[in-house]
Design a protein around this motif. Structure first.
Motif, PDB file in Angstrom:
ATOM      1  N   CYS A   1      22.539 -13.775 -37.060  1.00 61.14           N
ATOM      2  CA  CYS A   1      23.775 -12.932 -37.526  1.00 61.14           C
ATOM      3  C   CYS A   1      22.924 -11.506 -37.544  1.00 61.14           C
ATOM      4  O   CYS A   1      24.047 -10.756 -36.912  1.00 61.14           O
ATOM      5  CB  CYS A   1      24.239 -13.202 -38.083  1.00 61.14           C
ATOM      6  SG  CYS A   1      25.004 -14.802 -38.799  1.00 61.14           S
TER       7      CYS A   1
ATOM      8  N   PRO B   1      34.965  -3.858 -38.269  1.00 62.74           N
ATOM      9  CA  PRO B   1      34.865  -5.211 -37.715  1.00 62.74           C
ATOM     10  C   PRO B   1      33.680  -5.475 -36.953  1.00 62.74           C
ATOM     11  O   PRO B   1      33.775  -6.673 -37.249  1.00 62.74           O
ATOM     12  CB  PRO B   1      35.803  -4.767 -36.623  1.00 62.74           C
ATOM     13  CG  PRO B   1      36.902  -3.912 -37.604  1.00 62.74           C
ATOM     14  CD  PRO B   1      35.466  -2.507 -38.168  1.00 62.74           C
ATOM     15  N   ALA B   2      33.022  -4.659 -36.262  1.00 59.68           N
ATOM     16  CA  ALA B   2      31.863  -5.320 -35.582  1.00 59.68           C
ATOM     17  C   ALA B   2      30.902  -6.088 -36.606  1.00 59.68           C
ATOM     18  O   ALA B   2      30.319  -7.523 -36.212  1.00 59.68           O
ATOM     19  CB  ALA B   2      30.872  -3.846 -35.331  1.00 59.68           C
TER      20      ALA B   2
ATOM     21  N   LEU C   1      31.452  -7.082 -39.437  1.00 55.52           N
ATOM     22  CA  LEU C   1      32.067  -8.346 -40.413  1.00 55.52           C
ATOM     23  C   LEU C   1      31.581 -10.036 -39.422  1.00 55.52           C
ATOM     24  O   LEU C   1      31.679 -10.497 -39.774  1.00 55.52           O
ATOM     25  CB  LEU C   1      33.416  -8.035 -40.453  1.00 55.52           C
ATOM     26  CG  LEU C   1      34.415  -9.433 -41.591  1.00 55.52           C
ATOM     27  CD1 LEU C   1      33.409  -9.830 -42.560  1.00 55.52           C
ATOM     28  CD2 LEU C   1      35.999  -8.679 -41.231  1.00 55.52           C
ATOM     29  N   GLU C   2      32.214  -9.239 -37.868  1.00 58.54           N
ATOM     30  CA  GLU C   2      32.088 -10.895 -36.703  1.00 58.54           C
ATOM     31  C   GLU C   2      30.966 -11.460 -37.562  1.00 58.54           C
ATOM     32  O   GLU C   2      30.695 -12.304 -36.370  1.00 58.54           O
ATOM     33  CB  GLU C   2      32.693 -10.014 -35.734  1.00 58.54           C
ATOM     34  CG  GLU C   2      32.765 -10.878 -34.356  1.00 58.54           C
ATOM     35  CD  GLU C   2      32.914 -10.666 -33.149  1.00 58.54           C
ATOM     36  OE1 GLU C   2      32.947 -10.808 -31.422  1.00 58.54           O
ATOM     37  OE2 GLU C   2      33.382  -9.138 -33.113  1.00 58.54           O
ATOM     38  N   GLU C   3      30.145  -9.909 -36.875  1.00 55.29           N
ATOM     39  CA  GLU C   3      28.333 -10.935 -36.501  1.00 55.29           C
ATOM     40  C   GLU C   3      27.999 -11.173 -37.707  1.00 55.29           C
ATOM     41  O   GLU C   3      27.460 -12.216 -37.678  1.00 55.29           O
ATOM     42  CB  GLU C   3      27.648  -9.606 -36.489  1.00 55.29           C
ATOM     43  CG  GLU C   3      27.607  -8.625 -34.943  1.00 55.29           C
ATOM     44  CD  GLU C   3      27.393  -9.639 -34.044  1.00 55.29           C
ATOM     45  OE1 GLU C   3      26.836 -11.116 -33.818  1.00 55.29           O
ATOM     46  OE2 GLU C   3      27.941  -9.897 -33.105  1.00 55.29           O
TER      47      GLU C   3
ATOM     48  N   ALA D   1      29.954 -12.865 -40.292  1.00 57.65           N
ATOM     49  CA  ALA D   1      30.164 -14.148 -40.820  1.00 57.65           C
ATOM     50  C   ALA D   1      29.880 -14.760 -41.218  1.00 57.65           C
ATOM     51  O   ALA D   1      30.144 -15.453 -42.480  1.00 57.65           O
ATOM     52  CB  ALA D   1      31.687 -13.758 -40.086  1.00 57.65           C
TER      53      ALA D   1
END
Length: 404
Positions: free
Chosen positions: A22, A40-41, A43-45, A47
């Protein structure tokens, strides 16, 4: 029978593998967000890694331990050589965290007494690598007068052309304990604009365009029931550089001293009001604490137009500065004639002044007539023969040419 728990070393091995997969995206990316409020970028990675905390207390403890190694990839420096030692000061508070989970302050524009300030910040809504710049106005006290006045004004002016639309309106950030108004970053102010012009003053065409634009802004503002009380060159800005607005569009900002006109109609308040605003540009009535109406905004506009053309105001000249041995500024304004205020300028400015000074308190100006007079003057004085174009200036083109 309950399932057998995996040994701790296996748990940590699994978590470490997930973390490595991650966090690989962090190697070449600077993250201005924080691990507690990732963009957001990010968090997506991360998560999948963070979600492992939900498995059990054992997994949560292991994730927390490994998380320390990823923490250094976040909240990277955005300012060089800046140190704020006082924890109580608003400059320090706004730099403690990502504000509202979205904004990272990187420059102080102004800060007053440690209780309120204006800042440039990165907006991380689209990720750190795609961040844009915004302006944050911040207050420590939720009861601050300017916070309430500005919030009320922007609510009344929602959708009004030439008024920036807030991204966040008076929101409290619990991590920094400040109240925040987030606004889009506009272009240079007219104060900055005239500094790059020859002789640091505008030509006839530019001043006529400002007159038309500001009258249109004030008509909209006044029709919404708001009195600005903030006219000065620093509070008029070019649109964002790549905005879809007309190339001659000018924005009005700073409504911290504004108030609803309906509070005082039909007559001025019987009690003296606080003297607020920029003394060089405020109306004579404002100096005396008389509640203000449309005519006061237009009187301030008249002073602005004179300043843009001459590069100074009559009361700025040596020997006229306010001191114990000089007349008060309001006396100098009262004694200044229209021909002196608009010396060398077209007669339409003198006519505008006389119309404004003839308005009664709360009287609605003839905005169309005032705009029409300036547009007629523009056609007569500034247009090429056979080319009767509207009052317009490509502000950004002038700005960029002046940088060469």
């Amino acid at each position: 029978m309950s399932p057998t728990k995996p040994p701790l070393d296996i748990v940590e091995g699994i978590i470490n593998e997930v973390y490595l997969s991650c966090s690989s995206f962090l190697v070449d990316t600077r993250h201005y967000c924080s691990l507690s409020t990732p963009c957001p970028a990010a968090l997506e990675e991360i998560a999948p890694f963070v979600n492992l905390r939900l498995v059990s207390s054992t997994w949560n403890a292991s994730v927390t331990k490994i998380q320390h190694s990823i923490r250094g990839k976040f909240f990277t420096d955005v300012e060089a050589g800046v140190y704020y030692p006082h924890a109580w000061h608003i400059n320090t508070r706004v730099r403690k965290s990502v504000l509202l989970g979205r904004y990272r302050v990187f420059q102080t524009i102004s800060a007053e007494e440690g209780s309120r300030g204006v800042y440039l910040a990165y907006d991380l809504a689209d990720g750190c690598s795609n961040s844009s710049e915004v302006v944050l106005k911040c207050w420590v006290s939720e009861a601050d007068f300017e916070l309430h006045q500005e919030t009320a004004a922007y609510q009344m002016l929602e959708g009004c052309p030439g008024i920036p639309q807030p991204l966040h309106l008076s929101c409290h950030d619990p991590h920094s304990d400040v109240n925040i108004l987030a606004l889009p970053k506009l272009g240079p102010s007219l104060e900055e604009f005239i500094r790059v012009l020859p002789k640091q003053r505008m030509d006839r065409r530019m001043v006529l365009t400002v007159a038309v634009q500001m009258l249109r802004r004030y008509r909209e503002i006044h029709e919404r029931g708001v009195i600005h009380i903030g006219m000065k060159p620093g509070n008029i800005c070019l649109p964002p550089k790549h905005s879809r607005d007309a190339k001659d569009m000018l924005y009005i900002i700073d409504f911290g001293f504004s108030f609803p006109l309906a509070e005082n109609l039909p007559l001025p308040s019987a009690r003296r009001t606080d003297t607020v605003g920029n003394r060089r540009f405020m109306s004579v009535f404002a100096h005396h604490g008389i509640s203000q109406s449309q005519r006061d905004d237009l009187e301030s506009l008249a002073y602005l137009l004179s300043y843009l053309y001459h590069g100074e105001l009559p009361w700025d000249r040596p020997g006229t500065s306010h001191s114990n041995h000089q007349p008060q500024m309001w006396r100098l304004k009262t004694a200044t004639t229209a021909t002196e205020l608009f010396s060398g300028m077209d007669t339409c400015f003198v006519d505008f002044w006389r119309d404004v000074k003839g308005l009664a308190y709360g009287e609605v100006p003839d905005y169309d007539g005032l705009v029409g007079r300036f547009e007629t003057c523009f056609v007569q004085e500034c247009s090429q023969p056979g080319n009767h174009q509207e009052t317009t200036c490509d502000w950004w083109n002038i700005w960029e040419q002046s940088q060469l």
